[in-house]
Design an enzyme around this catalytic site. Structure first.
Site, short mmCIF file in Angstrom:
data_model
loop_
_atom_site.label_atom_id
_atom_site.label_comp_id
_atom_site.label_asym_id
_atom_site.label_seq_id
_atom_site.Cartn_x
_atom_site.Cartn_y
_atom_site.Cartn_z
N THR A 157 3.10 55.15 17.96
CA THR A 157 2.66 56.22 18.86
C THR A 157 2.41 57.47 18.01
O THR A 157 2.94 57.59 16.91
CB THR A 157 3.76 56.55 19.89
OG1 THR A 157 4.91 56.99 19.17
CG2 THR A 157 4.12 55.35 20.72
N GLU B 9 2.11 51.92 24.35
CA GLU B 9 3.22 51.10 24.83
C GLU B 9 2.82 50.11 25.91
O GLU B 9 3.61 49.25 26.30
CB GLU B 9 4.33 52.00 25.40
CG GLU B 9 5.09 52.80 24.35
CD GLU B 9 4.48 54.18 24.12
OE1 GLU B 9 3.25 54.33 24.30
OE2 GLU B 9 5.23 55.10 23.76
N LYS C 61 5.10 74.66 36.22
CA LYS C 61 5.97 74.83 37.39
C LYS C 61 5.89 76.26 37.86
O LYS C 61 6.42 77.16 37.25
CB LYS C 61 7.40 74.44 37.03
CG LYS C 61 7.51 72.95 36.83
CD LYS C 61 8.93 72.49 36.56
CE LYS C 61 8.92 70.98 36.34
NZ LYS C 61 9.73 70.55 35.21
N TRP D 254 4.53 72.27 41.48
CA TRP D 254 3.83 71.83 40.29
C TRP D 254 2.33 72.05 40.41
O TRP D 254 1.73 71.73 41.43
CB TRP D 254 4.10 70.34 40.03
CG TRP D 254 5.48 70.07 39.55
CD1 TRP D 254 6.50 70.98 39.43
CD2 TRP D 254 6.01 68.82 39.14
NE1 TRP D 254 7.63 70.36 38.98
CE2 TRP D 254 7.37 69.04 38.78
CE3 TRP D 254 5.48 67.54 39.02
CZ2 TRP D 254 8.19 68.01 38.33
CZ3 TRP D 254 6.30 66.52 38.58
CH2 TRP D 254 7.64 66.75 38.22
P1 AMP Z 1 -1.79 56.82 23.54
O1 AMP Z 1 -0.50 56.09 23.47
O2 AMP Z 1 -2.09 57.62 22.32
O3 AMP Z 1 -2.89 55.92 23.94
O4 AMP Z 1 -1.65 57.92 24.68
C1 AMP Z 1 -1.30 57.55 25.99
C2 AMP Z 1 -1.42 58.73 26.90
O5 AMP Z 1 -2.78 59.16 27.01
C3 AMP Z 1 -1.01 58.46 28.32
O6 AMP Z 1 0.37 58.48 28.49
C4 AMP Z 1 -1.72 59.57 29.06
O7 AMP Z 1 -1.01 60.79 28.99
C5 AMP Z 1 -3.01 59.71 28.28
N1 AMP Z 1 -4.07 58.98 28.95
C6 AMP Z 1 -4.55 57.76 28.67
N2 AMP Z 1 -5.56 57.42 29.49
C7 AMP Z 1 -5.72 58.46 30.34
C8 AMP Z 1 -6.59 58.73 31.44
N3 AMP Z 1 -7.52 57.87 31.83
N4 AMP Z 1 -6.43 59.91 32.09
C9 AMP Z 1 -5.50 60.81 31.72
N5 AMP Z 1 -4.66 60.61 30.68
C10 AMP Z 1 -4.76 59.45 30.00
#
Ligand code: AMP
Length: 585
Positions: A227, A372, A481, A486
């Site tokens: 990550t 994940e 907040k 929110w």
């Molecule tokens: P990553 O592990 O780098 O792919 O990041 C995952 C995170 O990207 C998620 O927990 C979201 O916060 C964000 N994310 C992924 N897809 C979307 C989406 N379609 N809309 C908004 N946020 C997204």
């Protein structure tokens, strides 16, 4: 529906229009998943225990789609064409070569590379010899790459010529590294101070490809992806053969991102970002033509591949599509062949959705997921009862992140872990459970990230509507907040980027003496444009609740981004930590 639930003695409280608005009470208690052990007295099914195995995807592709093309814009420049038969042979040569170099099953062999056919061969070759294909994101900071590579104990790294200078800096700190395999031929090998550089074509050229994939249990690790680690060190997500194949099958259903042999798919989403959303598996498994863009992801280069290779389906983050759409607009171009575009990683802004669907006739599939979740968790495709809705209502659905792909389960919970209603209004922490969702991190870093029922806490905040469509309103740490309520930063951002003069927008919460926090809207104008605070506020007026209106609008030249292309809110909060809102003075 209610009758069915009655059979189990449950009430159907909370059910509304779609028949799907079940709170926890309506669904019954959420049980922990079964362990997999057979209780006494229960019969085992009499079916084959064939173990799911990633290399078998390539066997299938070679046998049934051997002549199907893989097209690459190479790092060296020219377009290269090969077939699944050839990839199959060369991947086995990679396995043989790794064995010759001393890599053992279980070894975490890294790739630090763009999407190319050689990367694909290395991917399957590493996994085929029983190893774990550990993709490293080259956009990470150098010290993060050092941390990740040492944590994973990489003996070898496959890389592109472009990353040799980067490796010259980090390699001296890589404690387990024995060699760097440069994905090129002898003629293009760079001059380098690195001593242990190996030429890929020479390495595999010495092998005959007569290699039987190492057979492992389906639960064996096959992939590793860290990550981005915005807080603390990056953590390793360790995929298995089983989880990756199940994710590919789950995402490939009709209301998902299905591929057919007649499809030509452009995988813009990098292989180093969560399995390129499964395309490295689904394209060969279905015999689709696979188009790999190398390092050039700008509008003209992507357009050239889309048209030249008759691409029918593609996938990437919104930033890539903004560049493409600008190129199309500026040059009066069209997308006559492209049918579907999968967009995820960040929320799809309305202007991208409308441009693709209304102007170019390309269906947008909004995807949500994370490293994940392998990564696809939800996909947004209209339900049967939404096909004839007025356009504006459809757009509002399509801007949501969508429904979970079976067998993924979702729920939203409040701060006391109590499940919240699926009414499209309540928002809470998004929790996810399923056979391709991580249950922990490599080497136990970060402890157990699951609740008592086995749900993983995504760190996202979301609503779920009565028809099951999930919508992300924020990252939990970015939520604003205001007076105990929110405010969704994502929703304001999405509307703001719809302004014709705005390139990028971000909303952060700043201290306010009365309301605790109030939103500050930060804007990067499009090149050559100037725009005022009043214009932006007038544009938002009526599109969001009055109390969501930002207390101030500021303009900056460049937005900070993370290694996966998301806006880096932490950096913005740091940049504006001393900023006092006019309403707070
Ligand atoms: P990553 O592990 O780098 O792919 O990041 C995952 C995170 O990207 C998620 O927990 C979201 O916060 C964000 N994310 C992924 N897809 C979307 C989406 N379609 N809309 C908004 N946020 C997204």
């Amino acid at each position: 529906m209610a009758g069915l639930f009655d059979l189990f003695g449950r009430t159907s409280g909370g059910t509304t229009a779609g028949g799907g608005a079940k709170t926890e009470a309506a669904r019954g208690p959420v049980a922990a998943p079964a362990s997999g052990e057979m209780p006494a007295g229960v019969l085992a099914g009499i079916m084959q225990d064939v173990q799911l195995s990633i290399p078998s995807i390539l066997d299938h592709a070679a046998l049934y789609h051997g002549d199907r093309e893989i097209v690459t814009r190479t790092i060296e420049g020219p377009i290269h064409r090969t077939t699944y038969s050839d990839i199959h042979l060369r991947a086995r040569k990679v396995s043989q070569a790794l064995r010759r170099l001393g890599a053992k099953p279980g070894a975490r062999v890294a790739t630090l590379a763009w999407n190319t056919y050689r990367h694909l061969e290395a991917w399957y070759g590493i996994i085929g010899m029983g190893g774990v294909c550990h993709t490293i994101n080259p956009r990470l900071f150098h010290d993060q790459i050092v941390y990740i590579s040492n944590h994973a104990e990489n003996p070898y790294i496959f890389t592109d010529v472009t990353f040799v200078p980067l490796l010259e800096q980090v390699a001296p700190h890589l404690t387990h590294l024995k060699g760097i395999i440069v994905l090129t031929d002898r003629a293009h090998m760079p001059a380098s101070s690195l001593k242990n550089l190996i030429c890929y074509e020479e390495l595999i050229g010495a092998e005959d490809g007569r290699f039987d994939w190492v057979r492992l249990p389906e639960t064996a690790a096959a992939g590793l992806c860290y990550t981005s680690g915005t807080t603390g060190n990056p953590k390793g997500v360790l995929y298995s053969h089983r989880s990756n194949i199940l994710m590919m099958l789950a995402a490939g259903v009709g209301d998902g991102m299905p591929l057919r042999s007649r499809d030509s798919v452009l995988a813009v989403v990098p292989m180093f970002h969560a399995n390129s959303w499964g395309l490295v598996y689904s394209a060969p498994a279905n015999g689709a033509k696979l188009v790999l863009p190398g390092m050039r992801l700008d509008g003209p280069s992507v357009y050239e591949l889309l048209t030249g290779e008759k691409v029918t389906m593609t996938a990437a983050v919104p930033t890539v599509w903004l560049m493409l759409l600008q190129h199309l607009e500026a040059n009066g171009l069209d997308l006559p062949v492209l049918e579907r575009v999968v967009i995820g990683g960040s929320a799809v802004p309305r202007r991208i959705l409308e441009a693709f669907e209304d102007r170019y006739g390309v269906e947008v599939i909004h995807a949500w997921g994370m490293t994940e979740t392998s990564p696809i968790g939800t996909l947004c495709v209209l339900r049967h009862d939404q096909i004839d809705l007025p356009r504006e209502e459809q757009v509002r659905v399509k801007l949501k992140q969508g429904r979970p792909i079976f067998p993924v389960e979702l729920k939203i919970v409040d701060d006391a872990d109590k499940e919240l209603p699926r009414d499209g209004r309540a928002f809470g922490r998004l929790m996810i459970r399923g056979p391709f969702i991580a249950k922990g991190y490599f080497k136990g870093e970060g402890g157990v990230p699951l609740d008592a029922a086995g749900y993983f806490d995504t760190g996202d905040v979301a609503t779920i509507d009565p028809k099951g469509f999930m919508q992300i309103t924020d990252r939990a740490k970015d939520v604003i907040k205001s007076g105990g309520e929110w405010i969704s930063s994502i929703e304001i951002e999405n509307i703001a980027v719809g302004h014709p003069k705005v390139a990028e927008a971000a909303v952060i919460g700043l201290f306010h003496p009365k309301w605790d926090e109030r939103p500050l809207l930060i804007i990067v104008p499009k090149p050559g444009e100037s725009v005022t605070k009043e214009e932006i506020l007038a544009f938002l007026e009526g599109k969001i609740a009055k109390w969501w209106m930002p207390d101030d609008v500021v303009f900056i030249e460049e937005m900070p981004h993370t290694a996966t292309g998301k806006i880096q809110k932490m950096a913005l909060r740091e940049q504006f930590k001393d900023y006092v809102l006019p309403t707070a003075k």
